[in-house]
Every structure is written in C-alpha cells, then in structure tokens.
Scaffold this active site. Structure first.
Site, PDB file in Angstrom:
ATOM      1  CD  GLN A 287     -34.335  29.549  51.888  1.00  0.00           C
ATOM      2  OE1 GLN A 287     -33.357  29.013  52.389  1.00  0.00           O
ATOM      3  NE2 GLN A 287     -35.366  29.934  52.605  1.00  0.00           N
ATOM      4  CE1 TYR A 316     -38.073  40.199  59.427  1.00  0.00           C
ATOM      5  CE2 TYR A 316     -40.420  39.940  58.945  1.00  0.00           C
ATOM      6  CZ  TYR A 316     -39.402  40.295  59.812  1.00  0.00           C
ATOM      7  OH  TYR A 316     -39.730  40.746  61.069  1.00  0.00           O
ATOM      8  CD  GLU A 337     -34.028  41.861  52.517  1.00  0.00           C
ATOM      9  OE1 GLU A 337     -34.681  40.826  52.722  1.00  0.00           O
ATOM     10  OE2 GLU A 337     -32.932  42.083  53.047  1.00  0.00           O
ATOM     11  CG  ASP A 385     -38.620  33.375  54.338  1.00  0.00           C
ATOM     12  OD1 ASP A 385     -38.215  32.669  55.269  1.00  0.00           O
ATOM     13  OD2 ASP A 385     -38.186  33.276  53.172  1.00  0.00           O
ATOM     14  CB  CYS A 412     -34.577  29.333  58.824  1.00  0.00           C
ATOM     15  SG  CYS A 412     -34.162  30.975  59.399  1.00  0.00           S
TER      16      CYS A 412
END
Ligand SMILES: C[S@@+](CC[C@H](N)C(=O)[O-])C[C@H]1O[C@@H](n2cnc3c(N)ncnc32)[C@H](O)[C@@H]1O
Length: 455
Positions: A287, A316, A337, A385, A412
């Site tokens: 992030q 994720y 991931e 996420d 997001c």
C-alpha cells in the site's frame, strides 16, 4: 449530422453542477454534459469547448467568474493537469464527502442496495506527502533528460519536481538521481519508435525504516556504467539500500518488465506495518500510504472480530501484510497471490516475524480457492483485497460454498465492489455498512472495507 447544443471552440458561461468520479466539474447545456477540469460545484466559469462527443463534451476554463467556497489554492496547476493530485483544488473535508458520495452512488445505482449505510470517510490529519512510492517517467525535452509526469490522457511529459502527495524525501531523491543520470549522459527512452534506454525511475521508501529502493527501468540489458551510476546514487543518497535495473523491452504502458538485475545492495527493502516487519521486493504490491493502510487494516480486523480458533484465508495477499498482522490472534492463515516475488516475500515475512501458522502459495484466487476446498480446508473468516478489477466470479462462488462466518472485503474500486456485492447477495451474504477510508488524499481514489455475513 447530429444536433448538439454546443460546438467546438465556442465560448460559454456555465455553472458547475456536480463532479465526475474523476473529479472534473460538470456543467449542463440543455441536458448535455460538459466535463471541465479545475472547476468545482457552484462555480460560474467562462469556458471554451474543446471537444463535442456523442454523449458528452469537454471544456477548458478561461475565467473563473464565481469561486466555490470550498476551493483552495493549488501549489502548481500541473498537479491537476497531470492527474497527480486532481482534487487538490478542493478543501479536504469536501474531498472526504465527495468520496463518501461516490460510494453511495454505486451502492444505489450498481448494487441496488440503498439500505446499506455508507459511513463518513476516514481521512488523514496531514493529507499530503504520504506516498511511499513514485513511478516517474524519464524523457528528453529540448535535449535535456527530464522527470515529471504525463499530462492527463497523453504521454506528453510535464516536468515536475514537487509531487505534493509523495514523501518529500522521494521528491528530493528523484532530483538527485536525475542529475547523476544527466552527468553520466544516460540515453533516454523514446516511446514513439521504442528506441533509447532509460524509461522510468521507480522509488520506494519505507515509512518507518526510511530504507530506499531505486529501480531504473531500461529498454535493454546492457547498462553502460550501470554499477558506477548505482554507486554514485548511493553515495549521494545514503538511505538507498537497494538499486535494481529492471529490463522492459516492450512497447507498452506497463512500467516493469519481467527481468531484473541487482546493481547495488539487496533486492528488497524493509518496512514496518502494525508492529510487524515486512520485506518488499520491486514487483510486490505494498500500500502506498502506510499510515492509512494501518487504519484500513485495523478496521478490517475490528470487523472480523477474530477468535483464537479462527481459520483465516488472506486472498490476494501481496507480501502477507493482512494475514501476518493477524496471525497471532488466530489458529491458521492461508494466503494466495499471483506475483511469485510477493509470495516469496510473504513466506520470508512469516519467518522474519516468527510466525509459524501462516502459509502462502502462488496462484490465482479463482484456481487456488477450489483447490483448498477439495483439500477440505474450512476457513471461517475470509479476507479479500483484490486489485481494481475486483473479484473473480468463480472465486466468489467457491468462497460462498465454503460457508465462512465472515467475509471481510477490502476494495480499491467502488464500482467493482458494488458489482461483487450483488453476486455475494445471491448466495445470502450481505453487509449492513461500508467504511470508506482515504488512502489517496488529493486524488479521486477511495478504499472501502466491510464485513459480509449470512442474513
Ligand atoms: C490490492 S493488492 C492487495 C495486496 C495485499 N493484500 C496488501 O494489502 O498489501 C491486490 C493483490 O492481488 C494480486 N492479484 C491480482 N490478481 C490476482 C488473482 N487473480 N489471484 C490472486 N492474487 C491476485 C496482486 O498481485 C496484488 O498483490
């Protein structure tokens, strides 16, 4: 010919009635919308029409006749033109309200769930200088190597030294690196014919550790005096612990190529988040706003209300920031991931923090989740996420079949989040409220977090 109420190059006086989700002012002439940069609701502006499209047009402000009470001075209008800080002309309180409204809009229009409460956006006390990462294009302008950012919707470089939203130490480092590259007469990339050498400078700086990584993205492998340049950079910038050459030969908008070489030091930096230490490689997601990421993740953990017996999926997972931050509160964490480098980081990060109950594997969420289901793994809390494109539909189906007590969704992109909520609802998973968190002050982006449960 179609009939439009305005024509190209016409000058008009208009009132701004709203903002687009990208932060452009909207004026309407006989119901036909015109999008105008650097114009805020309630403002009266004189514009020139730049473009007349089928459904909407674009205009440019010539004179600001009446200012919004919520306008604030912008340090440099290039921050708006380039899209680096496209909302920086709007006071911060109104930025936070704008983001809350964006989320409400998609919840009503896309998800068709008007009963979900959208909470006030959680903002920052100092909403600038927060970005821990910069990806700066390098171009030649009038024979000189320049750094800056592209003008919106173009690849025309606007030279820029102060990016306002970036860690000021990163802004300063870019100038130092640029001067070194100029001294060494490094050839600059030309994207028109995919020639030249240096394409981008990418910098990351640990928010807590101040360790810096510099990635020089080049078109070809042979880097004349590459190691010497790296030494010079480290000499001038002692925080630098990692200098990497990334090779990207393709004519593409994707910044990083597949291959990389360490020019100096390590191939990762360390940072700390929520009291744990994380190593971060060049290609791994981390992030960009560390302070607000902590706020966001803490909200997610509060919503999950974890128990020692919980089996958790961190989907994720990036470098494992979510799963490893909560591992000591639960029985086991499984993470997946797609980026292999990030998975290696997550595995190393588990060791680094003495965590023995977390495992991370490489693969797509839509493939790994059914695999875990077959293996009989029964998670009761699933954290998701995903990137901006949202969740894979097959992943949602498997997740619901696994019948977890809670699904904590961090997003997001409100548009794909709203789309996914509809799919979760088909399997009986709903949320009562959504918490927006501002990880990207001065831009239109907003993160949200919520918990879905069976009703
Ligand atoms: C928004 S990031 C979140 C990373 C991590 N949870 C964090 O907070 O730092 C999304 C991550 O999903 C990964 N990703 C993208 N598509 C994926 C997929 N289909 N399956 C699994 N991971 C994926 C990306 O590489 C990226 O690391």
């Amino acid at each position: 010919m179609e009939d439009f109420p305005i024509e190209k190059n016409q000058e008009l006086e208009v009132t701004i009635v709203d903002l687009t989700h990208l932060g452009m002012g909207i004026a309407k002439i006989e119901g036909y919308p015109i999008f105008i940069e650097n114009a805020l609701p309630q403002e009266k502006v004189r514009i020139r029409v730049l473009k007349v499209g089928k459904k909407f047009g674009f205009g440019k402000v010539l004179t600001l006749i009446q200012e919004s009470p919520y306008r604030q001075a912008v340090e440099n209008e290039d921050l708006l033109r380039t899209g680096v800080a496209p909302l920086s002309h709007l006071q911060y309180k109104q930025q936070l309200e704008f983001k809350q409204e964006q989320v409400k809009n998609v919840i009503v229009k896309t998800a068709k769930m008007p009963d979900i409460q959208v909470k006030d956006t959680i903002g920052m006390e100092q909403p600038f200088g927060y970005r821990n990462k910069a990806q700066i294009p390098v171009r030649k302008i009038d024979g000189v190597l320049q750094t800056g950012f592209y003008r919106k919707n173009s690849h025309e470089l606007v030279p820029l030294d102060h990016f306002y939203i970036q860690d000021p130490a990163i802004d300063a480092a870019i100038v130092v690196i640029r001067e070194i590259l100029q001294q060494f007469e490094v050839k600059v990339y030309n994207e028109k014919n995919n020639s030249g050498f240096l394409r981008h400078i990418v910098i990351r700086r640990g928010y807590q550790t101040h360790e810096m990584m510099v990635v020089l993205v080049t078109r070809k492998e042979h880097f004349f005096q590459g190691e010497k340049i790296a030494q010079k950079i480290q000499e001038k910038l002692p925080e630098v612990v990692s200098i990497i050459q990334n090779i990207n030969p393709k004519q593409t908008n994707v910044i990083l190529g597949a291959e990389e070489k360490v020019l100096l030091g390590r191939n990762f930096i360390y940072d700390q988040l929520l009291g744990k230490t994380f190593r971060i490689s060049a290609k791994s997601f981390y992030q960009v706003n560390t302070q607000q990421a902590e706020v966001l993740y803490q909200k997610a953990f509060d919503l999950a209300d974890l128990k020692k017996s919980d089996v958790v999926v961190d989907a994720y997972s990036g470098i494992g920031t979510i799963g490893l931050s909560l591992a000591d509160q639960v029985a086991h964490v499984y993470g997946m991931e797609t980026i292999k480098q990030a998975v290696v980081d997550a595995q190393e990060n588990a060791k680094l923090n003495d965590i023995n109950n977390a495992e991370y594997i490489a693969g797509k969420a839509g493939t790994i989740m059914p695999q875990w289901q077959k293996e009989g793994i029964q998670p009761n809390v699933i954290f998701v996420d995903p990137p901006r494109k949202g969740l894979d539909q097959s992943f949602i189906e498997t997740t619901c079949e696994m019948n977890p007590e809670k699904i904590v969704y961090i997003s997001c992109n409100p548009a794909t989040m709203a789309r996914d909520l509809k799919v979760f609802a088909e399997s009986g998973y709903f949320t009562d409220s959504i918490q927006p968190v501002d990880l990207f002050p001065q831009t239109h982006h907003v993160e949200t977090v919520m918990v879905l449960q069976k009703h």
